[in-house]
Scaffold this motif. Structure first.
Motif, PDB file in Angstrom:
ATOM      1  N   LYS B  60       0.831  -1.211   0.000  1.00  0.00           N
ATOM      2  CA  LYS B  60       0.000   0.000   0.000  1.00  0.00           C
ATOM      3  C   LYS B  60       0.860   1.254   0.000  1.00  0.00           C
ATOM      4  CE  LYS B  60      -3.998   0.372   1.681  1.00  0.00           C
ATOM      5  NZ  LYS B  60      -5.362  -0.036   1.404  1.00  0.00           N
ATOM      6  N   LYS B  61       0.255   2.319  -0.485  1.00  0.00           N
ATOM      7  CA  LYS B  61       0.939   3.598  -0.472  1.00  0.00           C
ATOM      8  C   LYS B  61       1.032   4.096   0.974  1.00  0.00           C
ATOM      9  CE  LYS B  61       0.383   8.054  -2.540  1.00  0.00           C
ATOM     10  NZ  LYS B  61      -0.729   8.964  -2.644  1.00  0.00           N
ATOM     11  N   ILE B  63       1.035   7.150   3.560  1.00  0.00           N
ATOM     12  CA  ILE B  63       0.694   8.564   3.731  1.00  0.00           C
ATOM     13  C   ILE B  63       1.352   9.044   5.011  1.00  0.00           C
ATOM     14  CG2 ILE B  63      -1.163  10.207   4.086  1.00  0.00           C
ATOM     15  CD1 ILE B  63      -2.995   8.277   2.618  1.00  0.00           C
ATOM     16  N   VAL B 207     -10.021   4.135  18.704  1.00  0.00           N
ATOM     17  CA  VAL B 207      -9.882   3.830  17.282  1.00  0.00           C
ATOM     18  C   VAL B 207      -8.886   2.693  17.033  1.00  0.00           C
ATOM     19  CG1 VAL B 207      -9.641   4.780  14.997  1.00  0.00           C
ATOM     20  CG2 VAL B 207     -10.461   6.204  16.804  1.00  0.00           C
ATOM     21  N   ASN B 215       0.401   3.753   8.474  1.00  0.00           N
ATOM     22  CA  ASN B 215      -0.204   3.027   7.373  1.00  0.00           C
ATOM     23  C   ASN B 215       0.892   2.528   6.457  1.00  0.00           C
ATOM     24  OD1 ASN B 215       0.310   5.141   5.247  1.00  0.00           O
ATOM     25  ND2 ASN B 215      -0.873   6.304   6.737  1.00  0.00           N
TER      26      ASN B 215
ATOM     27  N   GLN C  52     -11.910  -2.335  10.593  1.00  0.00           N
ATOM     28  CA  GLN C  52     -10.840  -1.521  11.164  1.00  0.00           C
ATOM     29  C   GLN C  52     -11.403  -0.228  11.732  1.00  0.00           C
ATOM     30  OE1 GLN C  52      -7.686  -1.923  11.716  1.00  0.00           O
ATOM     31  NE2 GLN C  52      -7.469  -3.951  10.826  1.00  0.00           N
ATOM     32  N   GLY C  53     -10.692   0.301  12.725  1.00  0.00           N
ATOM     33  CA  GLY C  53     -11.170   1.523  13.350  1.00  0.00           C
ATOM     34  C   GLY C  53     -10.644   2.771  12.675  1.00  0.00           C
ATOM     35  N   SER C  54      -9.523   2.659  11.976  1.00  0.00           N
ATOM     36  CA  SER C  54      -8.889   3.835  11.396  1.00  0.00           C
ATOM     37  C   SER C  54      -8.922   3.740   9.881  1.00  0.00           C
ATOM     38  CB  SER C  54      -7.443   3.910  11.881  1.00  0.00           C
ATOM     39  OG  SER C  54      -6.710   4.753  11.024  1.00  0.00           O
ATOM     40  N   LYS C  56      -6.891   4.828   7.893  1.00  0.00           N
ATOM     41  CA  LYS C  56      -5.541   4.666   7.342  1.00  0.00           C
ATOM     42  C   LYS C  56      -5.140   3.203   7.225  1.00  0.00           C
ATOM     43  CE  LYS C  56      -3.987   9.094   7.951  1.00  0.00           C
ATOM     44  NZ  LYS C  56      -2.912  10.017   8.157  1.00  0.00           N
ATOM     45  N   HIS C  57      -5.876   2.317   7.883  1.00  0.00           N
ATOM     46  CA  HIS C  57      -5.524   0.896   7.801  1.00  0.00           C
ATOM     47  C   HIS C  57      -6.389   0.165   6.790  1.00  0.00           C
ATOM     48  CE1 HIS C  57      -4.104   1.097  12.277  1.00  0.00           C
ATOM     49  NE2 HIS C  57      -3.542   2.003  11.502  1.00  0.00           N
ATOM     50  N   THR C  58      -7.176   0.921   6.027  1.00  0.00           N
ATOM     51  CA  THR C  58      -8.300   0.314   5.332  1.00  0.00           C
ATOM     52  C   THR C  58      -8.011   0.087   3.861  1.00  0.00           C
ATOM     53  OG1 THR C  58      -9.566   1.725   6.776  1.00  0.00           O
ATOM     54  CG2 THR C  58     -10.770   0.545   5.128  1.00  0.00           C
ATOM     55  N   ASP C  59      -8.687  -0.934   3.298  1.00  0.00           N
ATOM     56  CA  ASP C  59      -8.673  -1.131   1.850  1.00  0.00           C
ATOM     57  C   ASP C  59     -10.039  -0.846   1.244  1.00  0.00           C
ATOM     58  OD1 ASP C  59      -6.012  -2.377   1.840  1.00  0.00           O
ATOM     59  OD2 ASP C  59      -7.048  -3.863   3.036  1.00  0.00           O
ATOM     60  N   GLN C  80      -9.901  10.390   1.304  1.00  0.00           N
ATOM     61  CA  GLN C  80      -8.528  10.799   1.001  1.00  0.00           C
ATOM     62  C   GLN C  80      -7.528  10.234   2.000  1.00  0.00           C
ATOM     63  OE1 GLN C  80      -9.170  14.935   0.760  1.00  0.00           O
ATOM     64  NE2 GLN C  80      -9.775  14.853  -1.378  1.00  0.00           N
ATOM     65  N   GLN C  81      -8.009   9.914   3.204  1.00  0.00           N
ATOM     66  CA  GLN C  81      -7.084   9.375   4.206  1.00  0.00           C
ATOM     67  C   GLN C  81      -6.740   7.924   3.942  1.00  0.00           C
ATOM     68  OE1 GLN C  81      -7.794   9.967   8.355  1.00  0.00           O
ATOM     69  NE2 GLN C  81      -8.666  11.955   7.979  1.00  0.00           N
ATOM     70  N   ILE C  82      -7.567   7.232   3.150  1.00  0.00           N
ATOM     71  CA  ILE C  82      -7.284   5.827   2.882  1.00  0.00           C
ATOM     72  C   ILE C  82      -6.146   5.738   1.884  1.00  0.00           C
ATOM     73  CG2 ILE C  82      -8.237   3.670   2.025  1.00  0.00           C
ATOM     74  CD1 ILE C  82     -10.955   4.670   2.817  1.00  0.00           C
ATOM     75  N   PRO C  83      -5.074   5.035   2.232  1.00  0.00           N
ATOM     76  CA  PRO C  83      -3.982   4.904   1.271  1.00  0.00           C
ATOM     77  C   PRO C  83      -4.418   4.023   0.105  1.00  0.00           C
ATOM     78  CG  PRO C  83      -3.359   4.024   3.431  1.00  0.00           C
ATOM     79  CD  PRO C  83      -4.805   4.303   3.472  1.00  0.00           C
ATOM     80  N   SER C  84      -4.055   4.434  -1.111  1.00  0.00           N
ATOM     81  CA  SER C  84      -4.450   3.649  -2.265  1.00  0.00           C
ATOM     82  C   SER C  84      -3.561   2.409  -2.346  1.00  0.00           C
ATOM     83  CB  SER C  84      -4.333   4.482  -3.532  1.00  0.00           C
ATOM     84  OG  SER C  84      -3.014   4.925  -3.656  1.00  0.00           O
ATOM     85  N   PRO C  85      -4.007   1.310  -2.946  1.00  0.00           N
ATOM     86  CA  PRO C  85      -5.271   1.123  -3.640  1.00  0.00           C
ATOM     87  C   PRO C  85      -6.444   0.935  -2.678  1.00  0.00           C
ATOM     88  CG  PRO C  85      -4.029  -0.915  -3.636  1.00  0.00           C
ATOM     89  CD  PRO C  85      -3.152   0.111  -3.003  1.00  0.00           C
TER      90      PRO C  85
END
Lengths: 173, 303, 156
Positions: B60-61, B63, B207, B215, C52-54, C56-59, C80-85
């Motif tokens: 993953k990318k 951030i 959270v 991440n 997931q709670g955050s 940023k950890h999500t797909d 926007q906070q979710i890292p791609s992909p």
């Protein structure tokens, strides 16, 4: 320590999980995917009238066909249209509507073709045969009524007034 | 001299270091998830789950949150990972070609503390309120659970007159060993952050705890560190029981069986309890932890 | 070598979809249906899905509700906070069109107008199994690089 009893009972038993392919059967009156039978539809507009999210749209063209449009992505699956459809053209299937990747794939558009009055040739949509059977309670009576129901409103009025007139004047036939 | 370097590198990278430590840790983590799922009547994840979780995070990318120093952001998980690899290399598992010297227990204890410290700093530098709460809780909990952890290890060291881990692994099983294992197990619950001590990473309230802003690659490294930590801490309990056996295969078998039993016990505790508040956890460790420590020390000195 | 790694990463994207759920003004019906996905009966963990709670950890982002004016900024923010992909699944009719709230001045009405949506799950609310199926489909899309986040990046 009640929790220990519960978790050990769970560990002893098989897991309750179903595999993703092993589907839970749908209940008998499940309000799943909405299907529309264009041959049964008379474009009466009852479904549009009762639909609260306005998912169903009916366009009656001046030409020789009308359109019945439905948007599954706007439907609440309340079932009012199925309940109120006078010709039972709408039914729910026993499965969920398919998951789609584009919004346009959720929309259904059906064409309902107009027919012509057997006397004057005006465009009409006759009542389907199944509905007539339901109304007249017998196959024969329905067949007899088909002739009348294949007429447009004006011709039907004329026919009925002729029958009425002949009844009053007492002439046979 | 040359031979020593090869042995050291083997110990760091393969056995019991990075590779086998990660595989073993992933196995133990899978087992805890699967076992908790089975206790809850669920199916649970497939065997390879932690492995794929790690690789997905790698892909993953990343951030970097606004206002966080990127070097610090990447350095913290890497330092934690490296220290835990070195700690693993010190573990005298059967068949290890590793480094062993007088006093390596002290080094091991310090190295075990490093990922925790990195976690706490990571919580503070990512400028998230949740992470800061998590970091505070972790810091408080560290003071609490180290009491039985260090107490048990020191008592054993006093009993064996050595701060060398190899003597721990060679010592016969006695009442003191078993009591020390129990004390280590009590500390393990908080070290692995499972219920009832899942206070720093409490998902329902803060959270995702400390790692809320992490991440991609750094999170993957933290996950890997957690897997290695699991195999290290569980292995530390396991090596107390392999002393009396002579055959290396027997030793490995006992090592493995004890590790699995420890994980199962951990997860029965985790599934059967609810999360404590941090002050209750602190109180627990400072009463029962002290009691356990006193018992272990007494057993080590008297028996 | 790099080929093996990219293959491994692609497979792991399918095997471990982590899910984040956001309620954008929903009636809670869809959210209640998400909860059974991770219950003993349906157990999303068997396909690797974890709630997931955050972000940023999500797909995979599960979005429910008709995107009210108040939530639209937050939805954008979370996306926007979710890292791609990343993949986005719209649950039920609300994020697709606004459902019964369509035409209300307080809603945006369509998730499409705020963030790119990959899958629409019809239903009001959809069944838990339909949601699980959507998560599976989305993870396959992530593996093949078919999600809109991946396609739009590769076009640049």
């Amino acid at each position: 320590m009640n929790i220990l009893q519960i978790i050990f009972k769970n560990a002893g038993k098989q897991s309750r999980t179903r595999k993703p392919v092993d589907r839970v059967p749908f209940p008998v009156d499940f309000r799943g995917e909405l299907t529309h039978d264009a041959l049964q539809c008379t474009l009466c507009g009852t479904c549009t009238y009762v639909c609260s999210p306005a998912a169903i749209e009916i366009t009656r063209d001046e030409g020789d066909m009308g359109y019945w449009d439905y948007d599954a992505g706007r439907c609440t699956f309340c079932g009012r249209c199925v309940e109120y459809c006078p010709t039972k053209a709408l039914t729910f299937l026993q499965n969920s509507a398919p998951i789609v990747s584009m919004r346009s794939l959720e929309r259904t558009s059906h064409v309902v073709e107009y027919q012509h009055c057997t006397r004057c040739g005006a465009t009409i949509i006759p009542i389907p045969h199944e509905t007539l059977i339901r109304l007249y309670h017998s196959e024969e009576a329905a067949k007899k009524a088909t002739e009348v129901h294949n007429l447009c409103e004006k011709c039907r009025n004329r026919l009925h007034s002729q029958i009425l007139k002949s009844g009053i004047s007492g002439s046979k036939d | 001299m040359n031979n020593w370097w090869i042995n050291a590198i083997l110990a760091l990278l393969f056995w019991p270091g990075l590779l086998s430590g990660a595989l073993f840790g992933w196995f133990l983590l899978w087992m805890s998830r699967k076992f908790i799922a089975r206790l809850q009547g669920r199916q649970g994840p497939p065997f390879y789950q932690p492995f794929f979780d790690f690789w997905k995070l790698i892909g993953k990318k990343t951030i970097i949150p606004n206002g966080v120093n990127p070097v610090l952001f990447y350095a913290l998980p890497i330092i934690g990972l490296i220290s835990i690899i070195f700690a693993l290399a010190l573990l005298p598992v059967p068949g290890s070609s590793g480094i062993s010297f007088e006093g390596d227990l002290v080094l091991l204890i310090y190295l075990i503390e490093m990922p925790v410290l990195m976690d706490v700093i990571a919580g503070y530098v990512t400028r998230s309120v949740y992470a800061q709460v998590g970091a505070t809780r972790e810091a408080i909990l560290t003071i609490a659970y180290n009491l039985p952890f260090l107490g048990a290890l020191i008592a054993l060291a006093v009993r064996l007159h050595s701060f060398k881990l190899a003597t721990f692994a060679a010592a016969p099983i006695s009442i003191a060993t078993i009591l020390a294992a129990v004390a280590l197990f009590v500390a393990l619950l908080a070290q692995l952050k499972v219920n009832p001590f899942s206070i720093p990473n409490a998902e329902q309230e803060i959270v995702a705890g400390i790692h809320v802003e992490y991440n991609g690659l750094p999170l993957a490294l933290f996950e890997l560190t957690h897997a290695l930590e699991t195999s290290l801490l569980v292995g530390l309990i396991s090596i107390l029981f392999i002393g009396p056996f002579t055959s290396i295969w027997m030793k490995l078998l006992i090592f493995f069986v004890v590790a699995v039993v420890v994980i199962l016990l951990t997860n029965i505790t985790a599934a059967g309890t609810a999360r404590l508040k941090v002050q209750h956890a602190f109180k627990f460790y400072w009463t029962w932890g002290i009691a356990a420590t006193v018992l272990v020390v007494a057993a080590a000195l008297i028996l | 070598m790099s080929n093996i790694f990219s293959r491994l990463i692609q497979t792991s994207r399918r095997r471990s979809p982590w899910v984040y759920r956001i309620n954008a003004g929903s009636c809670n019906g869809c959210d209640i249906e998400v909860a059974p996905c991770f219950s003993p009966r349906y157990d999303g963990e068997q396909i690797g899905a974890v709630l997931q709670g955050s972000p940023k950890h999500t797909d995979i982002l599960l979005i429910s509700g008709p995107i009210t004016l108040r939530t639209q900024e937050m939805v954008k923010d979370v996306y926007q906070q979710i890292p791609s992909p990343k993949a986005v699944i719209a649950l039920g009719s609300c994020p697709a069109s606004g459902n019964v709230f369509h035409g209300s001045p307080t809603i945006v009405g369509s998730a499409e107008a705020v963030i790119p949506v990959d899958l629409y799950v019809p239903g009001c609310p959809p069944r838990p199994q339909a949601i699980l199926e959507a998560i599976q489909k989305a993870s396959v899309m992530l593996e093949k690089g078919e999600t809109r986040s991946q396609r739009e990046v590769s076009h640049e």
